[in-house]
Design an enzyme around this catalytic site. Structure first.
Site, short mmCIF file in Angstrom:
data_model
loop_
_atom_site.label_atom_id
_atom_site.label_comp_id
_atom_site.label_asym_id
_atom_site.label_seq_id
_atom_site.Cartn_x
_atom_site.Cartn_y
_atom_site.Cartn_z
N GLY A 67 0.84 -1.20 0.00
CA GLY A 67 0.00 0.00 0.00
C GLY A 67 0.87 1.23 0.00
O GLY A 67 2.04 1.17 0.36
N CYS A 102 5.07 -6.37 1.57
CA CYS A 102 5.51 -4.99 1.74
C CYS A 102 4.76 -4.32 2.89
O CYS A 102 4.92 -4.70 4.03
CB CYS A 102 5.36 -4.24 0.41
SG CYS A 102 6.35 -2.75 0.34
N TYR A 103 3.88 -3.38 2.60
CA TYR A 103 3.11 -2.74 3.67
C TYR A 103 2.41 -3.79 4.53
O TYR A 103 2.35 -3.67 5.76
CB TYR A 103 2.08 -1.78 3.07
CG TYR A 103 1.31 -0.98 4.11
CD1 TYR A 103 1.86 0.15 4.70
CD2 TYR A 103 0.05 -1.39 4.52
CE1 TYR A 103 1.17 0.86 5.65
CE2 TYR A 103 -0.65 -0.69 5.48
CZ TYR A 103 -0.09 0.44 6.05
OH TYR A 103 -0.77 1.13 7.00
N HIS A 118 7.98 -7.47 -3.91
CA HIS A 118 6.70 -7.70 -4.57
C HIS A 118 6.79 -8.95 -5.44
O HIS A 118 7.34 -8.90 -6.54
CB HIS A 118 6.32 -6.48 -5.41
CG HIS A 118 5.86 -5.33 -4.57
ND1 HIS A 118 4.56 -5.18 -4.16
CD2 HIS A 118 6.55 -4.32 -4.01
CE1 HIS A 118 4.46 -4.11 -3.40
NE2 HIS A 118 5.66 -3.56 -3.29
N GLU A 136 4.43 -10.35 -7.01
CA GLU A 136 3.39 -10.37 -8.04
C GLU A 136 3.83 -9.73 -9.35
O GLU A 136 3.18 -9.92 -10.38
CB GLU A 136 2.11 -9.69 -7.51
CG GLU A 136 2.21 -8.18 -7.23
CD GLU A 136 2.80 -7.84 -5.85
OE1 GLU A 136 3.52 -8.67 -5.28
OE2 GLU A 136 2.54 -6.72 -5.36
N SER A 160 -20.89 -5.99 -28.43
CA SER A 160 -20.06 -4.89 -28.95
C SER A 160 -19.09 -5.41 -29.99
O SER A 160 -18.44 -4.64 -30.68
CB SER A 160 -19.27 -4.29 -27.79
OG SER A 160 -18.35 -5.25 -27.31
N GLY A 161 -18.96 -6.74 -30.08
CA GLY A 161 -17.93 -7.29 -30.95
C GLY A 161 -16.69 -7.64 -30.15
O GLY A 161 -15.81 -8.34 -30.62
N VAL A 190 -14.39 -9.19 -26.86
CA VAL A 190 -14.28 -10.53 -26.28
C VAL A 190 -15.30 -10.73 -25.15
O VAL A 190 -15.99 -11.75 -25.09
CB VAL A 190 -12.85 -10.74 -25.68
CG1 VAL A 190 -12.71 -12.14 -25.11
CG2 VAL A 190 -11.80 -10.47 -26.73
N ASP A 191 -15.41 -9.74 -24.26
CA ASP A 191 -16.21 -9.94 -23.04
C ASP A 191 -17.68 -10.19 -23.33
O ASP A 191 -18.27 -11.16 -22.85
CB ASP A 191 -16.08 -8.73 -22.11
CG ASP A 191 -14.64 -8.31 -21.92
OD1 ASP A 191 -13.75 -9.14 -22.21
OD2 ASP A 191 -14.40 -7.18 -21.50
N SER A 192 -18.29 -9.29 -24.13
CA SER A 192 -19.72 -9.48 -24.38
C SER A 192 -19.95 -10.72 -25.24
O SER A 192 -20.96 -11.42 -25.08
CB SER A 192 -20.36 -8.23 -25.00
OG SER A 192 -19.75 -7.91 -26.22
N SER A 193 -19.01 -11.05 -26.12
CA SER A 193 -19.18 -12.23 -26.96
C SER A 193 -19.15 -13.50 -26.11
O SER A 193 -19.99 -14.39 -26.27
CB SER A 193 -18.06 -12.33 -28.00
OG SER A 193 -18.10 -11.21 -28.86
N LYS A 217 -9.43 -11.00 -17.70
CA LYS A 217 -9.50 -11.10 -19.16
C LYS A 217 -8.95 -12.44 -19.70
O LYS A 217 -9.56 -13.06 -20.56
CB LYS A 217 -8.68 -9.95 -19.77
CG LYS A 217 -8.91 -9.74 -21.24
CD LYS A 217 -10.03 -8.78 -21.41
CE LYS A 217 -10.29 -8.41 -22.85
NZ LYS A 217 -11.35 -7.40 -22.91
#
Ligand code: XMP
Length: 510
Positions: free
Chosen positions: A51, A78-79, A166, A168, A221-222, A224-227, A366
């Protein structure tokens, strides 16, 4: 599940991604999540993020002691490490030892956290202002680095651990292994969270939520997500899903045909196409300000969508491709992050049309959505495609959007898409596209002087779109783009390459 408590680090989402990559389900919540809610989640382990605060400031975010005493393993990063140390009685040393960048961690004592790491020395990424000066009785150091004697610590019985670096970020090459060790070895997670399992669970959930005769409406929308969301809902309830694709005239070349081919022809999902190109261009006449453009497009989208929904006979549910990063933004302890650009979505629609939301992807990142898409049989042309902003080419035309300028940009952009595909650059680039600038410059073509438009090429590499680096593309490739764009796009006599990273630039120009 693994609970990640967020102290506001810019990297918290990355922690979640690494944990998911180990096939362990995790959720991010604010650091001050109520104790009873934490208990209800019943985590097998807790990770405290880093943080921006200093523990030595008054009012610095802190934890309820009880969270550390739930009985499950805790890893403070870390924090998060300072928080643990302070709860165990560390004195605030106050010494300010800023460290930012690569460092070498030396392992002093074997620990399950380091299982599978070869040798004692490992490159790690540090980013901190404070430093522990002395350890409380209850903690022992298990690794050090040049600048911090306590690069990793743990309690004697080994339930609480802290690391200064870190794990990550990609700059800590051993970091993914360290996090994997924590969740799989120390917390004993089975590591069996798979997308096939996810799909099976979601299908049952969607069927239960929608019931046996209600209908779901979705705007595609065309992207990836909505498809992927539509394919999932369709798998669950079949023809009771109704999809609307708004052709707003702001699409890339061939987009509409691609959508019809994929949805109607290949997946057998009926697609209602709303012809709205003229309406969008009319409403955008004279609009120059980027935020204004986005608002006009958002409102027009809602108008068109409502009209189409009414024509379809209505529904009780609205399906949306909301992803986990959108959810986290709204629950993060920092509150919804400042609006840099107002992203085009159908916000406001559910209340206005009295629709209940179905958001089957709201727990996913994603890359996981892409995996679900593959699981559902969507081809690479949908699953691997690059992100495209809702407001479309309108935010890639700096200045006024007109039919002519849209046509010009679409032709130049088609060259970029074509060359990127030929060169096989799609996997490397997050996005690559053309931008039309609001200025003309002098050129010479044949024997005559020209005075025509400038096209900028934008190509970036990125993990998640939040930061991005301009792509160091091969000069011969750029030369081909420049030649083809000026030859094939009447009205363009100059091509420039955008060498701005994000930050300070954004990916889109508006
Ligand atoms: P920026 O330009 O903010 O873009 O660096 C980050 C990513 O988000 C995409 N983007 C949008 N996506 N609606 C969307 O669905 C929008 O209004 C929008 N604006 C930007 C952009 O293409 C990039 O991948």
């Amino acid at each position: 599940m693994i609970l990640i408590l967020d102290f506001g680090s810019q990297y918290t989402q990355l922690i979640a991604r690494r944990v998911r990559e180990a096939r362990v389900y995790c959720e991010i919540h604010p650091y001050n999540l109520a104790l009873e809610k934490i208990r209800a989640l019943n985590p097998r382990g807790i990770i405290l993020s880093g943080g921006p605060a200093s523990l030595y400031e008054s009012g610095a975010p802190d934890l309820d002691d009880a969270v550390l005493n739930l009985g499950c393993p805790v890893l403070g990063i870390c924090y998060g490490m300072y928080v643990i140390a302070q709860h165990l009685g560390a004195h605030s040393a106050g010494a300010y030892a800023r460290e930012y960048g690569s460092a070498t961690m030396v392992i002093d004592q074997h620990d399950a956290l380091f299982d599978g790491l070869e040798g004692r020395e490992h490159q790690v990424w540090m980013s901190h202002g404070d430093r522990l000066e002395a350890l409380p009785e209850a903690l022992a150091a298990i690794a050090h680095s040049g600048n911090s004697p306590y690069a990793a610590v743990r309690t004697h019985e080994g339930r609480l651990r802290g690391i200064q670096f870190h794990p990550e970020v990609v700059h800590t090459p051993c970091g993914a292994q360290v996090l994997r060790n924590f969740v799989l070895k120390i917390c004993s997670e089975p590591g069996d969270w798979t997308m096939a399992g996810f799909v099976a669970t979601k299908l049952a959930e969607i069927r239960a939520q929608v019931g046996s005769d209600d209908r779901v409406l979705m705007g595609l929308s065309g992207g990836v997500d909505s498809s992927v969301a539509a394919a999932l809902v369709h798998r669950a309830i079949g023809a009771r899903l109704m999809c609307v694709f708004v052709d707003n005239g702001l699409l890339r070349a061939g987009e509409r045909a691609r959508m019809e081919e994929t949805f109607a022809a290949r997946l057998g999902i009926p697609l209602r196409i709303a012809e709205a190109a003229d309406l969008f261009v009319e409403r955008l006449a004279g609009v120059l300000d980027p935020e204004h453009k986005r608002r006009v497009i958002g409102h027009t989208f809602i108008d068109v969508f409502e009209r189409e929904a009414a024509a379809l006979g209505g529904a009780r549910f609205l399906g949306q491709g909301t992803l986990y990063p959108d959810v986290i933004e709204s629950v993060s302890f920092k509150g919804p992050s400042a609006v840099i650009k107002s992203h085009h979505n159908v916000g406001g629609l559910p209340e206005r049309m009295r629709l209940q939301l179905i958001e089957p992807l709201r727990e996913l990142f994603k890359d996981e959505v892409r995996e679900v898409g593959r699981e559902l049989g969507l081809g690479a042309e949908i699953v691997e495609r690059e992100p495209f902003p809702g407001p479309g080419l309108a935010v890639r035309i700096v200045g006024e959007v007109t039919r002519e300028r849209l046509e010009l940009l679409r032709r130049a952009d088609a060259v970029v898409m074509d060359e990127v595909a030929r060169a096989g650059l799609g996997a490397r680039l997050w996005q690559a596209f053309a931008v039309l600038l609001p200025l003309k410059t002098v050129g010479v073509m044949g024997d005559g002087r020209t005075y025509e438009s400038v096209i900028a090429i934008r190509a970036v590499e990125s993990q998640d779109g939040m930061t991005a680096d301009w792509a160091r593309l091969d000069a011969a490739f750029l030369a081909r783009l420049s030649t083809r764009i000026t030859n094939e796009t009447r009205g363009v006599n100059r091509v420039v390459y955008d060498i701005t990273s994000k930050p300070p630039g954004t990916i889109e120009w508006e």
